[in-house]
Design a protein around this motif. Structure first.
Motif, mmCIF file in Angstrom:
data_model
loop_
_atom_site.group_PDB
_atom_site.id
_atom_site.type_symbol
_atom_site.label_atom_id
_atom_site.label_comp_id
_atom_site.label_asym_id
_atom_site.label_seq_id
_atom_site.Cartn_x
_atom_site.Cartn_y
_atom_site.Cartn_z
ATOM 1 N N ASP A 45 0.999 -0.763 -0.250
ATOM 2 C CA ASP A 45 -0.008 -0.081 -0.131
ATOM 3 C C ASP A 45 1.002 1.389 -0.024
ATOM 4 N N ARG A 74 -7.889 -5.272 0.012
ATOM 5 C CA ARG A 74 -7.736 -4.417 -0.416
ATOM 6 C C ARG A 74 -8.131 -4.995 -1.901
ATOM 7 N N ASP A 121 -3.324 -7.501 4.858
ATOM 8 C CA ASP A 121 -3.761 -6.112 4.518
ATOM 9 C C ASP A 121 -4.207 -6.115 2.663
#
Length: 238
Positions: free
Chosen positions: A101, A142, A138
Motif C-alpha cells: 500500500d 484491498r 492488508d
C-alpha cells in the motif's frame, strides 16, 4: 509432480538486520544499510541459478510500530537505494516492481518508486519485486474491496467467483506464485508475507542473519530445493 531443479520464483523475508548491528554494538540502521548491500549480491546470483523472479520483504505494514527514528531512517534508506541503484539495475537487466500500500509512504518515495518501475519496465533478465508497506492480510483486504466494487458495478458475476478470481486483484497479479520462501535470522514464522500466494511454496528457515546471507548460502538452499518432491496435494512421484 516432477521435481523442479530450480525455483522459478524465490521470495525472501530478510530478517535480522537490526540484531546484526546490535551484536556489533552499532545502531540498528547500520544493519539495514548492510542488508541493502546484500540484496545486490543475491539479485546478481539469480540468473545463474535459474531464478526468474525474486521478491524481497523490505518493510511490512507492522513495521510502523518501530521507533520513529528507525522508521524515518528506513524511509531515507529506501530513497537512497533507489537513487543509487537505478542505473545499475537498468544495466543489469533487472525489472523492478513494488507491491504494498503506497498511500502511507511519502510523496518523494512514491515518485522514486514510480520512476524506477518505468525505467526498468522493459528489462527481462531478473524480475525483482520489493514489498514495501506490505502485509498479506492488508493485500487481501484491498483486493477484496476492488473485487466487491466490480461486483457492485456489474463487471463481475458473484456466482462465477472462484479461487482463481481473487489473484487477479492482488498486488502480485502479474507474478507467478513463489516456489520457495526463505526466512533468515532463525525465526520460524511467515510474518504476514504473501499469504495467498505461498499456499504451496516450499519454506526454508535459516539461522543466518540477513547481512551475512551470502551467495554461497543462497546456492546451498537452491541445491536443497532441487531434491524436494513437490506434490501439490498429489501422491509421491515414482
Amino acid at each position: 509432480m516432477a521435481n523442479q531443479t530450480s525455483p522459478r520464483h524465490v521470495a525472501i523475508i530478510m530478517d535480522g538486520n537490526g540484531r546484526w548491528a546490535e551484536m556489533r554494538g552499532r545502531p540498528r540502521l547500520l544493519g539495514h544499510r548492510a542488508g541493502a548491500k546484500r540484496v545486490r549480491e543475491i539479485v546478481e546470483a539469480c540468473p545463474d541459478l535459474g531464478v526468474e523472479y525474486l521478491t524481497i520483504f523490505a518493510f511490512s505494514t507492522e513495521n510502523w510500530k518501530r521507533t520513529q527514528e528507525e522508521v524515518s531512517g528506513l524511509m531515507r534508506l529506501f530513497r537512497t537505494y533507489i537513487r543509487k541503484e537505478a542505473q545499475d539495475l537498468l544495466r543489469r537487466g533487472v525489472r523492478v516492481r513494488f507491491i504494498g500500500d503506497r498511500l502511507r509512504l511519502d510523496a518523494q518515495l512514491r515518485r522514486l518508486m514510480d520512476e524506477l518501475e518505468a525505467l526498468t519496465a522493459h528489462n527481462t533478465r531478473v524480475n525483482l519485486t520489493i514489498a514495501l508497506n506490505y502485509g498479506g492480510r492488508d493485500e487481501v483486504a484491498r483486493a477484496t474491496k476492488r473485487l466487491a466494487r466490480d461486483v457492485a458495478d456489474g463487471k463481475l458475476d458473484p456466482e462465477g467467483i472462484s479461487d482463481e478470481t481473487l489473484p487477479r486483484y492482488l498486488d502480485t497479479c502479474v507474478l507467478p506464485d513463489p516456489d520457495l520462501v526463505i526466512r533468515t535470522s532463525g525465526e520460524a514464522r511467515i510474518s504476514n508475507f504473501l499469504l495467498w500466494q505461498s499456499a504451496y511454496a516450499e519454506y526454508e528457515f535459516v539461522d543466518t542473519l540477513w547481512p551475512d546471507f551470502t551467495e554461497a548460502c543462497f546456492r546451498e538452499i537452491m541445491g536443497r530445493f532441487g531434491a524436494r518432491d513437490r506434490r501439490f496435494g498429489g501422491i509421491k512421484s515414482a
